[in-house]
Enzyme design. Structure first.
Site, mmCIF file in Angstrom:
data_model
loop_
_atom_site.group_PDB
_atom_site.id
_atom_site.type_symbol
_atom_site.label_atom_id
_atom_site.label_comp_id
_atom_site.label_asym_id
_atom_site.label_seq_id
_atom_site.Cartn_x
_atom_site.Cartn_y
_atom_site.Cartn_z
ATOM 1 N N HIS A 58 47.283 48.143 34.969
ATOM 2 C CA HIS A 58 48.595 47.538 34.739
ATOM 3 C C HIS A 58 49.200 48.074 33.440
ATOM 4 O O HIS A 58 48.530 48.762 32.665
ATOM 5 C CB HIS A 58 48.484 45.998 34.689
HETATM 6 P P1 TYD Z 1 43.872 40.769 33.422
HETATM 7 O O1 TYD Z 1 44.728 41.042 32.226
HETATM 8 O O2 TYD Z 1 44.437 41.116 34.763
HETATM 9 O O3 TYD Z 1 42.459 41.490 33.231
HETATM 10 P P2 TYD Z 1 42.029 43.008 33.538
HETATM 11 O O4 TYD Z 1 43.254 43.858 33.528
HETATM 12 O O5 TYD Z 1 41.064 43.365 32.449
HETATM 13 O O6 TYD Z 1 41.367 43.031 34.853
HETATM 14 O O7 TYD Z 1 43.454 39.239 33.375
HETATM 15 C C1 TYD Z 1 42.490 38.711 34.277
HETATM 16 C C2 TYD Z 1 42.815 37.243 34.481
HETATM 17 O O8 TYD Z 1 42.715 36.530 33.257
HETATM 18 C C3 TYD Z 1 44.208 36.993 35.018
HETATM 19 O O9 TYD Z 1 44.111 35.970 35.985
HETATM 20 C C4 TYD Z 1 44.984 36.487 33.844
HETATM 21 C C5 TYD Z 1 43.942 35.847 32.972
HETATM 22 N N1 TYD Z 1 44.258 35.985 31.537
HETATM 23 C C6 TYD Z 1 44.709 34.886 30.813
HETATM 24 O O10 TYD Z 1 44.879 33.787 31.364
HETATM 25 N N2 TYD Z 1 44.965 35.014 29.482
HETATM 26 C C7 TYD Z 1 44.811 36.203 28.842
HETATM 27 O O11 TYD Z 1 45.063 36.294 27.612
HETATM 28 C C8 TYD Z 1 44.375 37.349 29.594
HETATM 29 C C9 TYD Z 1 44.223 38.696 28.949
HETATM 30 C C10 TYD Z 1 44.109 37.192 30.946
#
Ligand code: TYD
Length: 137
Positions: A51
């Protein structure tokens, strides 16, 4: 030649015989720190991210182990291996990024300039290319 997308900040470090201490201070970063999160318990070869953010600017460091980070500004892709807790990698806004766990249980620490907001995510690569003006269609 185009500037590299990879921007690394070398942290102040203190290393005697008792281990390595690395320091991030307010003035180390070009952002106001609003959030810190860390990712643990990840299996080897797992790839996270996929992303970009509209506004959020983040700094990444691998506290333990090794994580390969791919950054993409829509025109160029570059990779950097994070395997040293004294280095912070800037992931600017509008940079598509993925992080691949090269070592099981590597710990990724992220420092961000915003609170979490799902509306700040661009999770579709075609939309990302459009946003950065790289969509040929
Ligand atoms: P995401 O940023 O998509 O993680 P990655 O890209 O490393 O796979 O986040 C994973 C999940 O965690 C998503 O459901 C959103 C949640 N999240 C929060 O609630 N707060 C945060 O600060 C972050 C970074 C993620």
């Amino acid at each position: 030649m185009k500037n590299s997308i990879i921007k690394i900040i070398k942290l102040k470090e203190f290393s005697q015989n008792r281990g390595l201490l690395s320091v991030v201070e307010d003035q180390t970063l070009d952002i106001n720190i609003k959030r810190i999160y860390f990712i643990t318990n990840v299996l080897k070869s797992e790839i996270r991210g996929h992303h970009a953010h509209f506004k959020t600017i983040q700094y990444l460091t691998c506290l333990s182990g090794s994580i390969n980070v791919m950054l993409d500004d829509g025109a160029h892709k570059e990779e950097v291996l994070l395997d040293n807790p004294s280095k912070l990698l800037l992931v600017d806004k509008l940079i598509w990024h993925t992080m691949e766990w090269k070592t099981e249980n590597s710990v990724l620490l992220v420092i961000a300039n915003s609170l979490f907001d799902e509306n700040d995510y661009i999770r579709n690569y075609q939309l990302f290319l459009k946003k950065v003006g790289r969509n040929e269609n």
